[in-house]
Write an enzyme that holds these catalytic residues in place. Structure first.
Site, PDB file in Angstrom:
ATOM      1  N   GLU A  72       1.387  -0.897  -0.044  1.00  0.00           N
ATOM      2  CA  GLU A  72       0.253  -0.072  -0.128  1.00  0.00           C
ATOM      3  C   GLU A  72       1.031   0.977   0.305  1.00  0.00           C
ATOM      4  OE1 GLU A  72      -2.514  -1.027   3.572  1.00  0.00           O
ATOM      5  OE2 GLU A  72      -2.862  -2.689   3.219  1.00  0.00           O
ATOM      6  N   LYS A 129       1.618   4.352   1.607  1.00  0.00           N
ATOM      7  CA  LYS A 129       2.406   4.924   2.266  1.00  0.00           C
ATOM      8  C   LYS A 129       2.424   6.754   2.814  1.00  0.00           C
ATOM      9  CE  LYS A 129       5.738   5.175   6.331  1.00  0.00           C
ATOM     10  NZ  LYS A 129       5.683   6.537   7.175  1.00  0.00           N
ATOM     11  N   ASP A 169       1.864  10.068   3.593  1.00  0.00           N
ATOM     12  CA  ASP A 169       2.321  10.813   5.154  1.00  0.00           C
ATOM     13  C   ASP A 169       0.952  11.992   5.035  1.00  0.00           C
ATOM     14  OD1 ASP A 169       4.704  12.381   5.828  1.00  0.00           O
ATOM     15  OD2 ASP A 169       5.614  13.074   4.195  1.00  0.00           O
ATOM     16  N   TYR A 186      -7.099   2.715   6.336  1.00  0.00           N
ATOM     17  CA  TYR A 186      -5.994   1.226   5.776  1.00  0.00           C
ATOM     18  C   TYR A 186      -6.196   0.427   7.119  1.00  0.00           C
ATOM     19  CZ  TYR A 186      -2.483   4.004   8.704  1.00  0.00           C
ATOM     20  OH  TYR A 186      -2.085   4.631   9.062  1.00  0.00           O
ATOM     21  N   LYS A 195      10.856   2.555   2.395  1.00  0.00           N
ATOM     22  CA  LYS A 195      10.498   4.009   1.669  1.00  0.00           C
ATOM     23  C   LYS A 195      11.012   4.532   0.590  1.00  0.00           C
ATOM     24  CE  LYS A 195      10.822   7.120   5.317  1.00  0.00           C
ATOM     25  NZ  LYS A 195       9.828   8.160   6.350  1.00  0.00           N
ATOM     26  N   CYS A 208      24.244  40.913  14.189  1.00  0.00           N
ATOM     27  CA  CYS A 208      22.621  40.877  13.547  1.00  0.00           C
ATOM     28  C   CYS A 208      22.895  41.456  12.286  1.00  0.00           C
ATOM     29  CB  CYS A 208      21.321  41.119  14.418  1.00  0.00           C
ATOM     30  SG  CYS A 208      20.146  40.892  13.850  1.00  0.00           S
ATOM     31  N   CYS A 255      19.642  43.756  13.125  1.00  0.00           N
ATOM     32  CA  CYS A 255      19.693  45.584  13.826  1.00  0.00           C
ATOM     33  C   CYS A 255      21.631  45.479  14.060  1.00  0.00           C
ATOM     34  CB  CYS A 255      18.861  45.241  15.213  1.00  0.00           C
ATOM     35  SG  CYS A 255      19.875  43.599  15.743  1.00  0.00           S
ATOM     36  N   CYS A 309      20.250  36.604  18.546  1.00  0.00           N
ATOM     37  CA  CYS A 309      20.268  38.186  18.492  1.00  0.00           C
ATOM     38  C   CYS A 309      19.321  38.686  19.811  1.00  0.00           C
ATOM     39  CB  CYS A 309      19.469  38.794  17.389  1.00  0.00           C
ATOM     40  SG  CYS A 309      19.293  40.549  17.467  1.00  0.00           S
ATOM     41  N   CYS A 354      16.027  44.901  17.289  1.00  0.00           N
ATOM     42  CA  CYS A 354      15.118  44.274  16.303  1.00  0.00           C
ATOM     43  C   CYS A 354      14.277  44.164  15.398  1.00  0.00           C
ATOM     44  CB  CYS A 354      16.051  43.068  16.468  1.00  0.00           C
ATOM     45  SG  CYS A 354      16.655  42.011  14.568  1.00  0.00           S
TER      46      CYS A 354
HETATM   47  S1  IVH Z   1      -0.095  -0.085   9.203  1.00  0.00           S
HETATM   48  C1  IVH Z   1       0.383  -1.420  13.109  1.00  0.00           C
HETATM   49  N1  IVH Z   1      -0.051   0.991   6.285  1.00  0.00           N
HETATM   50  O1  IVH Z   1       2.826   5.511   8.138  1.00  0.00           O
HETATM   51  C2  IVH Z   1       0.741  -1.251  11.648  1.00  0.00           C
HETATM   52  N2  IVH Z   1       0.776   2.814   8.136  1.00  0.00           N
HETATM   53  O2  IVH Z   1       5.821   4.960   9.539  1.00  0.00           O
HETATM   54  C3  IVH Z   1      -0.681   0.459  11.448  1.00  0.00           C
HETATM   55  N3  IVH Z   1       0.799   5.481   7.454  1.00  0.00           N
HETATM   56  O3  IVH Z   1       2.031   5.065  12.151  1.00  0.00           O
HETATM   57  C4  IVH Z   1       0.257   0.821  10.868  1.00  0.00           C
HETATM   58  N4  IVH Z   1       0.027   4.943   5.188  1.00  0.00           N
HETATM   59  O4  IVH Z   1       0.935   6.408  10.353  1.00  0.00           O
HETATM   60  C5  IVH Z   1       0.023   1.895   7.743  1.00  0.00           C
HETATM   61  N5  IVH Z   1      -0.947   2.083   4.537  1.00  0.00           N
HETATM   62  C6  IVH Z   1      -0.566   2.521   5.804  1.00  0.00           C
HETATM   63  C7  IVH Z   1      -0.250   3.501   6.106  1.00  0.00           C
HETATM   64  C8  IVH Z   1       0.387   3.606   7.250  1.00  0.00           C
HETATM   65  C9  IVH Z   1       0.974   5.305   6.364  1.00  0.00           C
HETATM   66  C10 IVH Z   1       1.388   6.208   8.543  1.00  0.00           C
HETATM   67  C11 IVH Z   1       0.710   6.086   9.907  1.00  0.00           C
HETATM   68  C12 IVH Z   1       2.154   4.836  10.986  1.00  0.00           C
HETATM   69  C13 IVH Z   1       3.364   5.342  10.200  1.00  0.00           C
HETATM   70  C14 IVH Z   1       4.507   4.679  10.623  1.00  0.00           C
END
Ligand code: IVH
Length: 666
Positions: free
Chosen positions: A117, A119, A121, A230, A318, A412, A415, A428, A434
């Site tokens: 899936e 990830k 942000d 998710y 990542k 600074c 100023c 500063c 300032c």
């Molecule tokens: S599963 C126990 N699935 O990533 C597993 N997390 O670095 C729980 N996150 O705190 C997380 N997309 O906020 C899962 N498809 C995804 C995700 C996801 C983003 C975030 C989540 C978690 C963080 C971990």
């Protein structure tokens, strides 16, 4: 429109709600809308209008009731149904192969299926549905306990208030998802913040987190947030065997899942998915920073279990940060609100995957030394989801010998005051003499969460400081109309408005004042706690570090910075001056259940005169305003309402009938 009987209205309201829920599902979850936005708005308008005529049929899960809860004083703490764990991360393929190997070994099998899936942000939240109805939402917090943000999450359009019941709905459902802000919305928000003279937010994740954690749900509602679900943390009365099935179940219940989720027959497929998504990433409307690979079989997940902070059955793979090469033309120094000097590299503009980058933060002197960054160097700059890019590394092979070392100034740049070193940072010592610090402090003082002086944003503050009209914070309260009219931006009306806003800000109370002072480490939440505990600025000013540390929410660093702030003679003088100029510094005790709420009446009420209604509200600590504005909490609509009603609808304010009003004041 022809008037419906009560019975007919009830039926029509129920039909409209179902229809709106269905269209929400088509739009948000399936991404296949059947009707235009206008047609959708028409359904909403009709529902709203019927609910106004028959307020007795309003229910909390009606699509019209997303926004309406009054501002919270603080977020309550709630315990999650299960710990909200974090994920182990990997950056290289070998690490993923090792993950797969370990899992196979632990389970004693040769084949494992995964889900992969994006990830996302953003920030993760837990949401609870009971018998298909939305009941609670909380932030992750420390993983065990989170903050109760039920009313804020309710305002997110893609969170259904009622689940679809085509698949059996669990009697209790706890799920986890990620709240995000789309890149386009984030950029728009930042533009607005900068225009108002506020600091822009670093990235969409911070924007989403900040927006979700507003104490006033109406502010959250005004920020465009979205969510993807998710994980099912607990589902009572249904039997789900795999993560893939869990995702499908979420979708069937009307909960939005990410369209790019994929079932992978083995780890190689998941690695390929990572590669594909890294390319896809550039086209997405939201930020992702990797992919999450999870063992698909839930029984296997159970067997693998978890470590203290992360499960053994999942890993975050990542993406490499987006990098590009360019040259440092110069290094300049920026002065922040509290005087911290931040070195900034001015770059030959370069396009880093769609964003032109011409400045990058160098953080502090240690960072420059550690990486041996020099003016004229060729460097790699990265945009790791952040708008403020970073210089990651120097390409030493490209050095010609003409590069110049940089050292922090001892005066600074704004100023000319002396600069002192505190830990890794230079500061500063000019304080509010300032101009850079003064401008930023004034803008903070006047900002929305602080004294909320409308019209006193960045550009106006720059003018006032540059023309010598403001030399200290308290000078705000000495501004007169003639001063303003002498400035280029002001005319009769705008000058009057600003003077009025300044006058009004004197009544904002102790908590906002403490926050407005800009004490390092004291945010809105801490300021509120301090106001409640100490009840007066004088008591807070004489508080010792020990007294402060006795407060659960206050840590040593914050305690020290509060004491240091009030030790400064000039800060104490400034507070005295504010008091002399009429700024209220007392804490108002909680009184009456309508405290902090503003009402407006329109149309004739059956049971009271306007004057009586006003008295009733005020008796319970509320306020009655004569006109509609976004600061109004409730608009009470009686028989044949006037234009205020139209305006309230436009502003999306909470509209209630006389019956509901009566219940509130009972
Ligand atoms: S599963 C126990 N699935 O990533 C597993 N997390 O670095 C729980 N996150 O705190 C997380 N997309 O906020 C899962 N498809 C995804 C995700 C996801 C983003 C975030 C989540 C978690 C963080 C971990």
């Amino acid at each position: 429109m022809q008037k419906l009987s009560k019975e007919e209205a009830k039926k029509r309201i129920e039909w409209l709600r179902k229809e709106i829920w269905r269209h929400n599902y088509l739009y948000y979850v399936l991404n296949k809308p059947e009707i235009s936005d206008e047609e959708y708005d028409k359904l909403m308008d009709e529902l709203r209008s019927l609910e106004e005529q028959f307020p007795e049929f309003i229910t909390p899960d009606s699509p019209t009731q997303r926004v309406g809860a009054p501002p919270a004083k603080e977020f309550k703490s709630v315990r999650h149904v299960r710990p909200m764990l974090s994920l182990d991360t990997a950056h290289k393929e070998e690490e993923i192969l090792a993950f797969d190997k370990r899992i196979k070994k632990e389970l004693g099998i040769n084949e494992v299926e995964y889900t992969a899936e994006p990830k996302l942000d953003g920030l993760s939240v837990e949401i609870i549905y009971e018998n298909g109805k939305y009941v609670r939402g909380s932030t992750r917090g420390d993983g065990i306990n989170g903050e109760d943000v039920t009313e804020n999450i309710r305002t997110i359009r893609s969170v259904p208030l009622v689940l679809r019941d085509e698949r059996k709905v669990p009697s209790f459902l706890a799920i986890r998802g990620e709240v995000i802000m789309h890149i386009e919305d984030f950029e728009k928000l930042n533009k607005e913040l900068v225009e108002k003279g506020e600091e822009p937010l670093a990235n969409p994740r911070n924007a989403a987190a900040g927006s979700l954690r507003r104490l006033d749900p109406r502010e959250t509602a005004s920020r465009p947030l979205d969510i993807f679900f998710y994980e099912i943390m607990r589902a009572e009365g249904v039997n789900i065997k795999t993560q893939w099935e869990a995702l499908q179940a979420l979708k069937d219940w009307g909960l939005k899942i990410n369209p790019y989720v994929k079932k992978c027959k083995d780890i190689e497929e998941a690695i390929k998915y990572h590669e594909e998504m890294e390319k896809k990433r550039e086209e997405l409307e939201y930020e992702i920073d990797g992919v999450v690979i999870k063992v698909n079989n839930l029984e296997y997940q159970e067997r693998l279990g978890a470590k203290t902070r992360s499960p053994r059955w999942a890993i975050a793979y990542k993406f490499a940060p987006r990098k590009e090469e360019t040259q440092i033309m110069d290094i300049v120094v920026q002065v922040g609100r509290t005087g911290t000097l931040t070195p900034v590299a001015l770059l030959k503009p370069v396009d880093v995957k769609g964003v032109t980058v011409s400045r990058a933060t160098l953080h502090n002197e240690d960072y420059i030394k550690e990486k041996d960054i020099r003016i004229g160097d060729w460097v790699k700059v990265a945009r790791a989801g952040d708008v403020i890019p970073e210089v990651m590394e120097v390409i030493k092979e490209k050095r010609t010998g003409k590069e110049v070392k940089f050292s922090m100034p001892n005066r600074c740049p704004v100023c000319n005051s002396h600069v002192v070193k505190e830990g890794a940072y230079y500061r500063c010592t000019g304080g509010l003499s300032c101009p850079a610090q003064l401008k930023r402090s004034i803008t903070h003082f006047a900002s929305k969460g602080a004294m909320d002086i409308e019209g006193l944003g960045g550009k106006t503050v720059d003018l006032l400081v540059e023309h010598g009209i403001i030399k200290s914070i308290s000078d705000i309260y000495k501004i007169n109309k003639r001063d303003l009219l002498s400035l280029p931006r002001f005319a009769e009306k705008s000058a009057d408005n600003l003077i009025e806003a300044i006058e009004k800000s004197k009544e904002k109370g102790l908590a906002r004042l403490i926050y407005a002072l800009g004490i390092p480490n004291v945010g809105e939440h801490t300021a509120r706690i301090l106001a409640e505990k100490f009840k007066s600025i004088d008591k807070l000013m004489s508080a010792t570090e020990w007294q402060l540390l006795a407060i659960r929410e206050i840590g040593p660093e914050t305690a020290r910075s509060i004491v240091n702030f009030f030790k400064e003679e000039k800060n104490r003088k400034e507070i005295e001056e504010l008091r002399r100029l009429g700024v209220k510094m007392e804490y108002e005790e909680e009184k009456g259940k309508l405290k902090g709420l503003t009402f407006v009446f329109t149309g004739a009420l059956k049971s009271f005169t306007r004057e009586e209604a006003k008295e009733l509200v005020e008796k319970q600590g509320g306020r009655v305003a004569s006109s509609v504005s976004k600061n109004v909490d409730y608009v009470v609509v009686g028989e044949s309402p006037g234009s205020k009603y139209e305006k309230a609808k436009k502003l999306g304010l909470k509209i209630i009938g006389e019956e509901e009003f009566k219940k509130m004041i009972e």
